[in-house]
Scaffold this motif. Structure first.
Motif, PDB file in Angstrom:
ATOM      1  N   ARG A 143     -16.675  34.715 -74.241  1.00  0.00           N
ATOM      2  CA  ARG A 143     -16.687  33.348 -74.774  1.00  0.00           C
ATOM      3  C   ARG A 143     -18.078  32.929 -75.263  1.00  0.00           C
ATOM      4  NH1 ARG A 143     -16.022  32.346 -69.135  1.00  0.00           N
ATOM      5  NH2 ARG A 143     -17.857  31.326 -68.270  1.00  0.00           N
ATOM      6  N   ASP A 144     -19.093  33.714 -74.930  1.00  0.00           N
ATOM      7  CA  ASP A 144     -20.442  33.418 -75.406  1.00  0.00           C
ATOM      8  C   ASP A 144     -20.718  33.996 -76.788  1.00  0.00           C
ATOM      9  OD1 ASP A 144     -20.939  32.043 -73.090  1.00  0.00           O
ATOM     10  OD2 ASP A 144     -22.048  33.680 -72.136  1.00  0.00           O
ATOM     11  N   PHE A 145     -19.762  34.732 -77.344  1.00  0.00           N
ATOM     12  CA  PHE A 145     -19.979  35.381 -78.636  1.00  0.00           C
ATOM     13  C   PHE A 145     -19.367  34.622 -79.803  1.00  0.00           C
ATOM     14  CE2 PHE A 145     -21.103  38.682 -75.774  1.00  0.00           C
ATOM     15  CZ  PHE A 145     -22.085  39.384 -76.441  1.00  0.00           C
ATOM     16  N   THR A 146     -18.336  33.845 -79.549  1.00  0.00           N
ATOM     17  CA  THR A 146     -17.665  33.146 -80.643  1.00  0.00           C
ATOM     18  C   THR A 146     -17.004  31.863 -80.146  1.00  0.00           C
ATOM     19  OG1 THR A 146     -15.991  33.322 -82.384  1.00  0.00           O
ATOM     20  CG2 THR A 146     -15.546  34.529 -80.341  1.00  0.00           C
ATOM     21  N   ARG A 147     -16.944  30.893 -81.047  1.00  0.00           N
ATOM     22  CA  ARG A 147     -16.209  29.656 -80.769  1.00  0.00           C
ATOM     23  C   ARG A 147     -14.820  29.719 -81.388  1.00  0.00           C
ATOM     24  NH1 ARG A 147     -19.756  25.776 -83.896  1.00  0.00           N
ATOM     25  NH2 ARG A 147     -19.774  27.631 -85.197  1.00  0.00           N
ATOM     26  N   HIS A 154     -29.372  33.724 -87.143  1.00  0.00           N
ATOM     27  CA  HIS A 154     -29.171  33.497 -85.713  1.00  0.00           C
ATOM     28  C   HIS A 154     -28.497  32.150 -85.491  1.00  0.00           C
ATOM     29  CE1 HIS A 154     -30.784  35.324 -81.861  1.00  0.00           C
ATOM     30  NE2 HIS A 154     -29.913  34.393 -81.479  1.00  0.00           N
ATOM     31  N   GLY A 155     -27.583  32.114 -84.560  1.00  0.00           N
ATOM     32  CA  GLY A 155     -26.952  30.869 -84.151  1.00  0.00           C
ATOM     33  C   GLY A 155     -27.803  30.165 -83.111  1.00  0.00           C
ATOM     34  N   THR A 156     -27.961  28.864 -83.255  1.00  0.00           N
ATOM     35  CA  THR A 156     -28.811  28.129 -82.313  1.00  0.00           C
ATOM     36  C   THR A 156     -28.176  27.977 -80.937  1.00  0.00           C
ATOM     37  OG1 THR A 156     -27.941  25.980 -83.018  1.00  0.00           O
ATOM     38  CG2 THR A 156     -29.923  26.810 -84.169  1.00  0.00           C
ATOM     39  N   ALA A 157     -26.852  28.136 -80.845  1.00  0.00           N
ATOM     40  CA  ALA A 157     -26.162  28.027 -79.554  1.00  0.00           C
ATOM     41  C   ALA A 157     -25.824  29.402 -78.986  1.00  0.00           C
ATOM     42  CB  ALA A 157     -24.902  27.178 -79.701  1.00  0.00           C
ATOM     43  N   ASP A 158     -26.491  30.432 -79.466  1.00  0.00           N
ATOM     44  CA  ASP A 158     -26.277  31.805 -78.999  1.00  0.00           C
ATOM     45  C   ASP A 158     -26.651  31.889 -77.525  1.00  0.00           C
ATOM     46  OD1 ASP A 158     -26.297  34.538 -78.515  1.00  0.00           O
ATOM     47  OD2 ASP A 158     -27.266  35.025 -80.410  1.00  0.00           O
ATOM     48  N   TYR A 192     -28.405  28.832 -87.706  1.00  0.00           N
ATOM     49  CA  TYR A 192     -27.160  28.099 -87.925  1.00  0.00           C
ATOM     50  C   TYR A 192     -26.882  27.226 -86.705  1.00  0.00           C
ATOM     51  CZ  TYR A 192     -26.619  31.222 -91.829  1.00  0.00           C
ATOM     52  OH  TYR A 192     -26.823  31.905 -93.008  1.00  0.00           O
ATOM     53  N   GLU A 193     -27.004  25.931 -86.930  1.00  0.00           N
ATOM     54  CA  GLU A 193     -26.868  24.939 -85.859  1.00  0.00           C
ATOM     55  C   GLU A 193     -25.498  25.037 -85.189  1.00  0.00           C
ATOM     56  OE1 GLU A 193     -28.268  22.401 -83.238  1.00  0.00           O
ATOM     57  OE2 GLU A 193     -29.478  23.080 -84.920  1.00  0.00           O
ATOM     58  N   GLY A 194     -25.520  25.239 -83.864  1.00  0.00           N
ATOM     59  CA  GLY A 194     -24.301  25.255 -83.066  1.00  0.00           C
ATOM     60  C   GLY A 194     -23.535  26.570 -83.074  1.00  0.00           C
ATOM     61  N   HIS A 195     -23.989  27.539 -83.847  1.00  0.00           N
ATOM     62  CA  HIS A 195     -23.275  28.819 -83.924  1.00  0.00           C
ATOM     63  C   HIS A 195     -23.632  29.715 -82.746  1.00  0.00           C
ATOM     64  CE1 HIS A 195     -21.537  28.729 -88.104  1.00  0.00           C
ATOM     65  NE2 HIS A 195     -22.283  27.628 -88.072  1.00  0.00           N
ATOM     66  N   TYR A 196     -22.684  30.617 -82.425  1.00  0.00           N
ATOM     67  CA  TYR A 196     -22.859  31.553 -81.321  1.00  0.00           C
ATOM     68  C   TYR A 196     -23.397  32.888 -81.835  1.00  0.00           C
ATOM     69  CZ  TYR A 196     -20.404  28.597 -77.892  1.00  0.00           C
ATOM     70  OH  TYR A 196     -20.038  27.603 -77.025  1.00  0.00           O
ATOM     71  N   ILE A 220     -16.731  30.375 -85.953  1.00  0.00           N
ATOM     72  CA  ILE A 220     -16.316  29.302 -86.844  1.00  0.00           C
ATOM     73  C   ILE A 220     -17.434  29.092 -87.865  1.00  0.00           C
ATOM     74  CG2 ILE A 220     -15.846  26.825 -86.950  1.00  0.00           C
ATOM     75  CD1 ILE A 220     -14.679  27.128 -84.066  1.00  0.00           C
ATOM     76  N   GLY A 221     -17.073  28.965 -89.129  1.00  0.00           N
ATOM     77  CA  GLY A 221     -18.070  28.762 -90.176  1.00  0.00           C
ATOM     78  C   GLY A 221     -18.583  30.051 -90.785  1.00  0.00           C
ATOM     79  N   LYS A 222     -17.888  31.155 -90.553  1.00  0.00           N
ATOM     80  CA  LYS A 222     -18.371  32.453 -91.057  1.00  0.00           C
ATOM     81  C   LYS A 222     -18.445  32.518 -92.578  1.00  0.00           C
ATOM     82  CE  LYS A 222     -13.828  34.431 -90.458  1.00  0.00           C
ATOM     83  NZ  LYS A 222     -13.119  34.428 -89.216  1.00  0.00           N
ATOM     84  N   ASP A 223     -17.644  31.698 -93.288  1.00  0.00           N
ATOM     85  CA  ASP A 223     -17.683  31.715 -94.756  1.00  0.00           C
ATOM     86  C   ASP A 223     -19.065  31.297 -95.275  1.00  0.00           C
ATOM     87  OD1 ASP A 223     -15.076  32.579 -94.853  1.00  0.00           O
ATOM     88  OD2 ASP A 223     -14.246  30.565 -95.107  1.00  0.00           O
ATOM     89  N   GLU A 224     -19.676  30.309 -94.634  1.00  0.00           N
ATOM     90  CA  GLU A 224     -21.024  29.876 -95.022  1.00  0.00           C
ATOM     91  C   GLU A 224     -22.017  31.022 -94.835  1.00  0.00           C
ATOM     92  OE1 GLU A 224     -24.590  26.904 -93.430  1.00  0.00           O
ATOM     93  OE2 GLU A 224     -22.645  26.886 -92.412  1.00  0.00           O
TER      94      GLU A 224
END
Length: 161
Positions: free
Chosen positions: A49-53, A102-106, A131-135, A142-146
């Motif tokens: 659960r720490d790898f993806t939302r 890098h995701g900031t919520a990693d 990427y703010e809030g990304h894992y 979520i948001g992989k298209d960006e």
């Protein structure tokens, strides 16, 4: 990321372990020593659960028997620590264009590590995107298209020159 307290060490209190864990380099030094004596001792378990939302990506991870309860042995963590130390020493030798994402919520790796890499890499062409809030797994989050767009834009910009 969490360290697994082996049952071999019943007298080691959680408070002591937490204190040691906060000193990451000290923990890694201990793990490197342990790896010489007990290479197969499980010392690290990452939570899926720490790898993806993304709930679908998480379901796929949790359904994969190779990943579901994966635990890293001391020898693997020690090898990763030595590789990281070498990379840090040699960042300045990296002179090709570098794209760092890098995701900031990693919770699996620290965004600060990517910031150090961006600062110390020898390349005159380096890009750091946080990427703010990304894992951790940006392409399964979520948001992989960006992120895919950013990667393609970065590559296309360099191909055009």
């Amino acid at each position: 990321m969490r360290l697994i307290i082996p049952r071999l060490w019943p007298g080691l209190s959680a408070k002591v372990l937490l204190s040691v864990y906060r000193r990451q380099k000290a923990v890694l030094a201990v793990i490197k020593g342990v790896a010489r004596v007990l290479p197969d001792l499980p010392v690290l378990r990452l939570k899926n659960r720490d790898f993806t939302r993304d709930p679908d990506a998480l379901r796929r991870l949790n359904a994969d028997p190779m990943v579901l309860k994966e635990t890293q042995p001391a020898v693997t963590v020690a090898a990763m620590a030595r590789a990281n130390e070498r990379l840090e020493r040699e960042f300045s030798r990296i002179t090709m264009p570098v794209l760092i994402l890098h995701g900031t919520a990693d919770k699996a790796t620290m965004p600060a590590g990517s910031e150090v890499f961006a600062r110390d890499a020898g390349s005159p062409d380096k890009t750091l995107k946080l990427y703010e809030g990304h894992y951790n797994d940006l392409l399964a989050d979520i948001g992989k298209d960006e992120i895919l767009r950013d990667i393609l834009d970065w590559i296309e910009t360099r191909i055009a020159h």
